[in-house]
Design a protein around this motif. Structure first.
Motif, PDB file in Angstrom:
ATOM      1  N   ILE A 250       2.047  10.848   8.530  1.00 40.75           N
ATOM      2  CA  ILE A 250       2.369  10.715   7.104  1.00 40.75           C
ATOM      3  C   ILE A 250       2.081  12.058   6.428  1.00 40.75           C
ATOM      4  O   ILE A 250       1.129  12.743   6.777  1.00 40.75           O
ATOM      5  CB  ILE A 250       1.575   9.580   6.424  1.00 40.75           C
ATOM      6  N   ILE A 251       2.949  12.430   5.493  1.00 42.41           N
ATOM      7  CA  ILE A 251       2.788  13.692   4.776  1.00 42.41           C
ATOM      8  C   ILE A 251       2.816  13.421   3.275  1.00 42.41           C
ATOM      9  O   ILE A 251       3.709  12.734   2.778  1.00 42.41           O
ATOM     10  CB  ILE A 251       3.894  14.705   5.120  1.00 42.41           C
ATOM     11  N   GLU A 252       1.833  13.957   2.575  1.00 41.57           N
ATOM     12  CA  GLU A 252       1.766  13.881   1.121  1.00 41.57           C
ATOM     13  C   GLU A 252       1.870  15.286   0.549  1.00 41.57           C
ATOM     14  O   GLU A 252       1.110  16.184   0.928  1.00 41.57           O
ATOM     15  CB  GLU A 252       0.444  13.268   0.673  1.00 41.57           C
ATOM     16  N   MET A 253       2.825  15.496  -0.351  1.00 42.04           N
ATOM     17  CA  MET A 253       2.972  16.772  -1.053  1.00 42.04           C
ATOM     18  C   MET A 253       2.488  16.561  -2.483  1.00 42.04           C
ATOM     19  O   MET A 253       3.004  15.695  -3.188  1.00 42.04           O
ATOM     20  CB  MET A 253       4.433  17.204  -1.033  1.00 42.04           C
ATOM     21  N   GLN A 254       1.474  17.340  -2.905  1.00 44.22           N
ATOM     22  CA  GLN A 254       0.906  17.171  -4.239  1.00 44.22           C
ATOM     23  C   GLN A 254       0.838  18.509  -4.966  1.00 44.22           C
ATOM     24  O   GLN A 254       0.340  19.493  -4.418  1.00 44.22           O
ATOM     25  CB  GLN A 254      -0.505  16.578  -4.148  1.00 44.22           C
ATOM     26  N   VAL A 255       1.345  18.516  -6.176  1.00 45.69           N
ATOM     27  CA  VAL A 255       1.229  19.706  -7.018  1.00 45.69           C
ATOM     28  C   VAL A 255      -0.052  19.619  -7.844  1.00 45.69           C
ATOM     29  O   VAL A 255      -0.859  20.542  -7.866  1.00 45.69           O
ATOM     30  CB  VAL A 255       2.457  19.852  -7.943  1.00 45.69           C
TER      31      VAL A 255
ATOM     32  N   LYS B 193      -2.301   6.363  17.262  1.00 43.27           N
ATOM     33  CA  LYS B 193      -2.882   7.473  16.513  1.00 43.27           C
ATOM     34  C   LYS B 193      -2.092   7.709  15.233  1.00 43.27           C
ATOM     35  O   LYS B 193      -0.862   7.597  15.209  1.00 43.27           O
ATOM     36  CB  LYS B 193      -2.868   8.736  17.379  1.00 43.27           C
ATOM     37  N   VAL B 194      -2.787   8.033  14.162  1.00 43.40           N
ATOM     38  CA  VAL B 194      -2.148   8.378  12.891  1.00 43.40           C
ATOM     39  C   VAL B 194      -2.631   9.759  12.453  1.00 43.40           C
ATOM     40  O   VAL B 194      -3.843  10.012  12.410  1.00 43.40           O
ATOM     41  CB  VAL B 194      -2.450   7.351  11.784  1.00 43.40           C
ATOM     42  N   ILE B 195      -1.697  10.630  12.146  1.00 35.89           N
ATOM     43  CA  ILE B 195      -2.005  11.959  11.621  1.00 35.89           C
ATOM     44  C   ILE B 195      -1.574  11.990  10.159  1.00 35.89           C
ATOM     45  O   ILE B 195      -0.417  11.723   9.843  1.00 35.89           O
ATOM     46  CB  ILE B 195      -1.265  13.063  12.407  1.00 35.89           C
ATOM     47  N   ALA B 196      -2.528  12.285   9.285  1.00 39.46           N
ATOM     48  CA  ALA B 196      -2.231  12.396   7.860  1.00 39.46           C
ATOM     49  C   ALA B 196      -2.279  13.869   7.463  1.00 39.46           C
ATOM     50  O   ALA B 196      -3.222  14.581   7.823  1.00 39.46           O
ATOM     51  CB  ALA B 196      -3.226  11.593   7.033  1.00 39.46           C
ATOM     52  N   ILE B 197      -1.265  14.312   6.735  1.00 37.66           N
ATOM     53  CA  ILE B 197      -1.185  15.703   6.293  1.00 37.66           C
ATOM     54  C   ILE B 197      -1.068  15.732   4.778  1.00 37.66           C
ATOM     55  O   ILE B 197      -0.158  15.122   4.201  1.00 37.66           O
ATOM     56  CB  ILE B 197       0.025  16.426   6.914  1.00 37.66           C
TER      57      ILE B 197
ATOM     58  N   LYS C 217      -8.531  21.067   9.622  1.00 36.74           N
ATOM     59  CA  LYS C 217      -8.245  19.890  10.439  1.00 36.74           C
ATOM     60  C   LYS C 217      -9.525  19.079  10.569  1.00 36.74           C
ATOM     61  O   LYS C 217     -10.576  19.606  10.930  1.00 36.74           O
ATOM     62  CB  LYS C 217      -7.744  20.331  11.819  1.00 36.74           C
ATOM     63  N   TRP C 218      -9.428  17.771  10.294  1.00 40.36           N
ATOM     64  CA  TRP C 218     -10.592  16.903  10.256  1.00 40.36           C
ATOM     65  C   TRP C 218     -10.452  15.767  11.273  1.00 40.36           C
ATOM     66  O   TRP C 218      -9.408  15.120  11.344  1.00 40.36           O
ATOM     67  CB  TRP C 218     -10.776  16.338   8.844  1.00 40.36           C
ATOM     68  N   GLN C 219     -11.539  15.536  12.033  1.00 37.65           N
ATOM     69  CA  GLN C 219     -11.568  14.469  13.027  1.00 37.65           C
ATOM     70  C   GLN C 219     -12.961  13.840  13.044  1.00 37.65           C
ATOM     71  O   GLN C 219     -13.860  14.269  12.322  1.00 37.65           O
ATOM     72  CB  GLN C 219     -11.235  15.046  14.421  1.00 37.65           C
ATOM     73  N   ILE C 220     -13.145  12.821  13.868  1.00 36.26           N
ATOM     74  CA  ILE C 220     -14.465  12.194  14.020  1.00 36.26           C
ATOM     75  C   ILE C 220     -15.181  12.872  15.174  1.00 36.26           C
ATOM     76  O   ILE C 220     -14.805  12.707  16.340  1.00 36.26           O
ATOM     77  CB  ILE C 220     -14.345  10.686  14.299  1.00 36.26           C
ATOM     78  N   ARG C 221     -16.208  13.651  14.845  1.00 32.83           N
ATOM     79  CA  ARG C 221     -16.948  14.392  15.871  1.00 32.83           C
ATOM     80  C   ARG C 221     -18.451  14.112  15.742  1.00 32.83           C
ATOM     81  O   ARG C 221     -18.947  13.787  14.670  1.00 32.83           O
ATOM     82  CB  ARG C 221     -16.681  15.899  15.752  1.00 32.83           C
TER      83      ARG C 221
ATOM     84  N   GLU D  27      -6.829  11.865  12.593  1.00 28.96           N
ATOM     85  CA  GLU D  27      -6.632  13.308  12.451  1.00 28.96           C
ATOM     86  C   GLU D  27      -6.044  13.568  11.071  1.00 28.96           C
ATOM     87  O   GLU D  27      -5.007  13.006  10.714  1.00 28.96           O
ATOM     88  CB  GLU D  27      -5.705  13.835  13.547  1.00 28.96           C
ATOM     89  N   ILE D  28      -6.740  14.374  10.300  1.00 30.39           N
ATOM     90  CA  ILE D  28      -6.299  14.689   8.940  1.00 30.39           C
ATOM     91  C   ILE D  28      -6.191  16.206   8.784  1.00 30.39           C
ATOM     92  O   ILE D  28      -7.120  16.936   9.132  1.00 30.39           O
ATOM     93  CB  ILE D  28      -7.275  14.111   7.890  1.00 30.39           C
ATOM     94  N   HIS D  29      -5.054  16.654   8.279  1.00 28.29           N
ATOM     95  CA  HIS D  29      -4.842  18.081   8.004  1.00 28.29           C
ATOM     96  C   HIS D  29      -4.701  18.261   6.497  1.00 28.29           C
ATOM     97  O   HIS D  29      -3.975  17.504   5.839  1.00 28.29           O
ATOM     98  CB  HIS D  29      -3.567  18.582   8.687  1.00 28.29           C
ATOM     99  N   ILE D  30      -5.388  19.255   5.961  1.00 28.39           N
ATOM    100  CA  ILE D  30      -5.263  19.590   4.543  1.00 28.39           C
ATOM    101  C   ILE D  30      -4.820  21.048   4.433  1.00 28.39           C
ATOM    102  O   ILE D  30      -5.457  21.947   5.000  1.00 28.39           O
ATOM    103  CB  ILE D  30      -6.596  19.378   3.795  1.00 28.39           C
ATOM    104  N   ILE D  31      -3.716  21.258   3.745  1.00 27.55           N
ATOM    105  CA  ILE D  31      -3.164  22.599   3.548  1.00 27.55           C
ATOM    106  C   ILE D  31      -3.193  22.911   2.058  1.00 27.55           C
ATOM    107  O   ILE D  31      -2.505  22.252   1.263  1.00 27.55           O
ATOM    108  CB  ILE D  31      -1.733  22.695   4.104  1.00 27.55           C
ATOM    109  N   GLU D  32      -4.007  23.894   1.671  1.00 27.19           N
ATOM    110  CA  GLU D  32      -4.128  24.299   0.277  1.00 27.19           C
ATOM    111  C   GLU D  32      -3.263  25.539   0.044  1.00 27.19           C
ATOM    112  O   GLU D  32      -3.582  26.634   0.495  1.00 27.19           O
ATOM    113  CB  GLU D  32      -5.593  24.604  -0.051  1.00 27.19           C
ATOM    114  N   LEU D  33      -2.165  25.356  -0.655  1.00 20.10           N
ATOM    115  CA  LEU D  33      -1.208  26.447  -0.842  1.00 20.10           C
ATOM    116  C   LEU D  33      -1.812  27.625  -1.602  1.00 20.10           C
ATOM    117  O   LEU D  33      -1.441  28.776  -1.361  1.00 20.10           O
ATOM    118  CB  LEU D  33       0.035  25.931  -1.567  1.00 20.10           C
ATOM    119  N   ALA D  34      -2.749  27.350  -2.505  1.00 17.53           N
ATOM    120  CA  ALA D  34      -3.345  28.428  -3.302  1.00 17.53           C
ATOM    121  C   ALA D  34      -4.168  29.387  -2.441  1.00 17.53           C
ATOM    122  O   ALA D  34      -4.386  30.531  -2.828  1.00 17.53           O
ATOM    123  CB  ALA D  34      -4.219  27.835  -4.411  1.00 17.53           C
ATOM    124  N   LYS D  35      -4.612  28.935  -1.283  1.00 22.85           N
ATOM    125  CA  LYS D  35      -5.408  29.779  -0.396  1.00 22.85           C
ATOM    126  C   LYS D  35      -4.546  30.544   0.610  1.00 22.85           C
ATOM    127  O   LYS D  35      -5.044  31.407   1.322  1.00 22.85           O
ATOM    128  CB  LYS D  35      -6.422  28.931   0.389  1.00 22.85           C
ATOM    129  N   PHE D  36      -3.270  30.213   0.661  1.00 24.94           N
ATOM    130  CA  PHE D  36      -2.401  30.805   1.683  1.00 24.94           C
ATOM    131  C   PHE D  36      -2.255  32.304   1.493  1.00 24.94           C
ATOM    132  O   PHE D  36      -2.008  32.786   0.383  1.00 24.94           O
ATOM    133  CB  PHE D  36      -1.022  30.147   1.658  1.00 24.94           C
TER     134      PHE D  36
END
Length: 203
Positions: free
Chosen positions: A74-79, A112-116, A135-139, A153-162
């Protein structure tokens, strides 16, 4: 005057990456973001996250996809930066994780579900982390190389840091998502990025 629409616009993002027929574009994006090879991908036109009972909270994600091995993405795009956005992402992950399990089913049926989450702003929860892609997982706390399971598995991409000097595999894609047609056209772009740019122009 040429009309310019940002890729971060919900409608544009869904048109480019969520439209049936654009699977090769979404596949190319995910291969770079997740750093994996994907044999096949199916886009789900039903993006609603439904509760089990009347009155349960309902959500809608931007992109729902399923890989050949059963993995859901699943992918969420947020401004805008909403309060509790990380909780909302985890809620969406959880609902997708259990949505196909029925009474009497074995837990091995859980895929498995990957959330972005791709977000234009920086998250307070990630203050002090310079990497734009986390990238976040259970460790295990002390043995961080040990994962309890792969299902979350969760991925967070912060465009302002790119940073355009980034050498991560998905850098060209993130530049496209952040800048759209303002990034200019290069013949050496992957053909899928070129296709995504054409989709944006004609959106």
């Amino acid at each position: 005057m040429e009309r310019k629409i940002a890729v971060t616009n919900d409608m544009a993002f869904q048109q480019i990456f969520g439209k049936v027929g654009n699977e090769r574009i979404t596949k190319a994006l995910l291969e770079k973001v997740l750093n994996i090879d994907i044999d096949d991908i199916t886009l789900d036109v039903n993006k609603q996250i439904l509760g089990d009972f009347w009155g349960d909270k309902v959500g809608i994600v931007d992109i729902k996809a399923k890989l050949k091995d059963g993995t859901k993405v699943i992918i969420e795009m947020q401004v805008a930066k909403y309060k509790y956005i990380t909780q909302r992402l985890l809620y969406y992950w959880a609902k997708n994780y259990v949505e196909d399990l029925r009474k009497g089913d074995h837990y091995k049926k859980l895929d498995k579900v990957i959330a972005i989450l791709i977000i234009a702003k920086n998250l307070e929860e990630l203050d002090g982390i310079d990497n734009y892609h986390t990238k976040w997982q259970i460790r295990e706390e002390d043995e961080k190389e040990r994962k309890l399971l792969d299902d979350l598995e969760i991925h967070i991409i912060e465009l302002a840091k790119f940073n355009e000097k980034s050498k991560r595999p998905e850098s060209d894609w993130i530049k496209f998502i952040k800048e759209g047609t303002n990034m200019g056209w290069k013949e050496d772009f992957d053909k899928e990025i070129q296709a995504a740019m054409e989709e944006l122009v004609y959106t």
